[in-house]
Design an enzyme around this catalytic site. Structure first.
Site, PDB file in Angstrom:
ATOM      1  N   ALA A   1       2.543  27.560   0.354  1.00 35.41           N
ATOM      2  CA  ALA A   1       2.169  28.338   1.537  1.00 35.41           C
ATOM      3  C   ALA A   1       3.211  29.427   1.767  1.00 35.41           C
ATOM      4  O   ALA A   1       4.301  29.409   1.182  1.00 35.41           O
ATOM      5  CB  ALA A   1       2.062  27.440   2.765  1.00 35.41           C
ATOM      6  N   LYS A   2       2.869  30.357   2.616  1.00 30.82           N
ATOM      7  CA  LYS A   2       3.827  31.378   3.061  1.00 30.82           C
ATOM      8  C   LYS A   2       3.348  31.949   4.377  1.00 30.82           C
ATOM      9  O   LYS A   2       2.135  32.127   4.593  1.00 30.82           O
ATOM     10  CB  LYS A   2       3.963  32.497   2.033  1.00 30.82           C
ATOM     11  CG  LYS A   2       5.018  33.545   2.386  1.00 30.82           C
ATOM     12  CD  LYS A   2       6.425  32.933   2.460  1.00 30.82           C
ATOM     13  CE  LYS A   2       6.930  32.518   1.103  1.00 30.82           C
ATOM     14  NZ  LYS A   2       8.362  32.120   1.136  1.00 30.82           N
ATOM     15  N   GLY A   3       4.295  32.229   5.258  1.00 38.96           N
ATOM     16  CA  GLY A   3       3.982  32.838   6.537  1.00 38.96           C
ATOM     17  C   GLY A   3       4.893  34.018   6.799  1.00 38.96           C
ATOM     18  O   GLY A   3       5.968  34.137   6.205  1.00 38.96           O
TER      19      GLY A   3
ATOM     20  N   ASP B   1      12.991  31.603   5.851  1.00 38.01           N
ATOM     21  CA  ASP B   1      12.772  32.604   4.813  1.00 38.01           C
ATOM     22  C   ASP B   1      13.587  33.829   5.227  1.00 38.01           C
ATOM     23  O   ASP B   1      14.541  33.710   5.997  1.00 38.01           O
ATOM     24  CB  ASP B   1      11.266  32.903   4.670  1.00 38.01           C
ATOM     25  CG  ASP B   1      10.914  33.498   3.323  1.00 38.01           C
ATOM     26  OD1 ASP B   1      11.137  34.701   3.122  1.00 38.01           O
ATOM     27  OD2 ASP B   1      10.406  32.759   2.461  1.00 38.01           O
TER      28      ASP B   1
ATOM     29  N   VAL C   1      -0.768  31.816   4.698  1.00 37.36           N
ATOM     30  CA  VAL C   1      -1.661  31.625   3.556  1.00 37.36           C
ATOM     31  C   VAL C   1      -1.302  30.306   2.894  1.00 37.36           C
ATOM     32  O   VAL C   1      -0.118  29.988   2.716  1.00 37.36           O
ATOM     33  CB  VAL C   1      -1.552  32.779   2.534  1.00 37.36           C
ATOM     34  CG1 VAL C   1      -2.491  32.547   1.363  1.00 37.36           C
ATOM     35  CG2 VAL C   1      -1.854  34.118   3.206  1.00 37.36           C
TER      36      VAL C   1
END
Length: 408
Positions: A105-107, A146, A60
């Site tokens: 963003a983040k995945g 992360d 996202v």
């Protein structure tokens, strides 16, 4: 996952932003909050992994001003598109607050990371790179480590995408030193949290030599504990997911670190959840999200919280904290040291000369100090708690008319 009757996690953040912006009345802040109503991209794809089957994968992004987006990739059994949206929204606010030229963003990949061997980790990271190769890149979207990922997985993504597209610059940060990583990145989240705390102390927002409890003893929590201890703070308790160690006179952090390395636990026993009720000056939340809700906030015995984890306090939790007069240094300020260090790695990668790590460390400190000072000044000027002032300042930084970059 999230029930359809439950508000989406990102919407809980938006409610706080909207309420603060409208109460303040500044048009730039209201418009900035409205621009965060939906992400630029919400991507969900499926990874086919031998022996594991189909794994849902997410990315996202919230673009800001034509800059690349930045955010980690986690391997987690509870990963979802909704949670990725919340974390990417928080990363957007974090980068803005810190004055970095990134959107957020983040995945994530939905998988139980503790059951993976090295070959499976490599296969998942490579599959993730292939699945999102259309967005990941040094000038478009830059992942980082992360939860349950690290330099190994980032280097797999780098090698995969460089091989696929012939890129000369890394499309990720958090790399091993031999392939472009910086020593500055190691422990930067925890070290940045401690530096922010010290900076706030200088403006009267905290005690100089506090008694501290640390929930979560991973990279961020352990780095914070060590830095605080070396500066004269007393670490009275630490916990991980399976145990807790406490000593009112102060723990030996070296001994705790060694026990964690040898046994996988910080203590022999003890309820790790009980640490939030520790009698201390400062409780550091470095474990997971949504730890402090209204009920937990009413049980706290700490005078102040530091949010090293992402989103460890719920919206109702903040309301309860405010009612009790318990200050919280929010995640978008307290854990910004990690993405600030990543910025310098991203910028230095591919330069012909080796980076001057001491000069970069000095610049990193300036970024952290500038962010902490701006939030502290706004809190003092408006009477807002620090967590609310941080959100207001982030909205200012998202307004093109008032934004000031902390780096060149």
């Amino acid at each position: 996952m999230f029930d359809w009757l439950t508000p989406a996690p990102a919407d809980e953040v938006r409610k706080r932003l909207t309420r603060l912006a409208r109460a303040d009345g500044a048009r730039g802040r209201i418009l900035a909050s409205e621009r965060l109503a939906r992400p630029t991209q919400q991507l969900e794809r499926t990874l086919e992994i031998k022996g594991l089957g189909q794994l849902p994968a997410f990315r996202v992004r919230f673009e800001q001003g034509g800059n690349p987006t930045k955010g980690g990739v986690r391997f987690a059994p509870d990963a979802s598109l909704a949670e990725a949206e919340r974390l990417s929204l928080l990363m957007t606010l974090k980068c803005a607050l810190a004055g970095l030229p990134f959107g957020g963003a983040k995945g994530a990949v939905r998988v139980e990371a503790r059951q993976l061997d090295q070959d499976q980790r490599e296969e998942i990271a490579r599959a993730y790179a292939h699945a999102f190769a259309d967005v990941i890149g040094p000038e478009t979207d830059v992942p980082a480590p992360d939860i349950a990922t690290g330099p190994f997985e980032m280097d797999v993504i780098r090698r995969t995408l460089n091989a696929d597209k012939g890129r000369s610059r890394a499309p990720v940060t958090g790399l091993p030193p031999e392939t472009g990583g910086l020593a500055l990145r190691e422990g930067a989240t925890g070290l940045g949290g401690w530096r922010v705390y010290q900076r706030l102390c200088e403006s009267g927002h905290c005690k100089a030599h506090p008694r501290i409890a640390v929930q979560g003893f991973g990279s961020a929590g352990s780095a914070f504990a060590r830095a605080a201890n070396q500066a004269g703070a007393v670490i009275v308790a630490v916990s991980d997911s399976r145990s807790m160690a406490a000593n009112r006179g102060g723990l030996d952090i070296d001994a705790v670190t060694e026990r964690k390395r040898e046994t996988g636990k910080v203590g022999e026993d003890g309820d790790p959840g009980a640490i939030v009720e520790t009698d201390c000056d400062v409780l550091v939340l470095a474990a997971s999200g949504d730890v402090i809700d209204a009920a937990a906030a009413r049980k706290l015995r700490a005078e102040r919280l530091i949010e090293l984890a992402n989103a460890p306090v719920t919206r109702k939790g903040y309301e309860a904290l405010d009612a009790r007069g318990i200050e919280s240094v929010p995640d978008i300020l307290a854990n910004a040291g990690g993405v600030a260090a990543s910025y310098f790695e991203w910028r230095a990668f591919g330069e012909p000369d080796a980076p001057d790590e001491s000069a970069l460390k000095a610049q990193w400190k300036q970024v952290m100090d500038k962010a902490a000072d701006a939030v502290s000044a706004l809190a003092s000027r408006t009477g807002q708690p620090v967590h609310a002032a941080a959100l207001l300042f982030a909205l200012d930084q998202l307004d093109p008319d008032t934004r000031q970059l902390a780096v060149s």
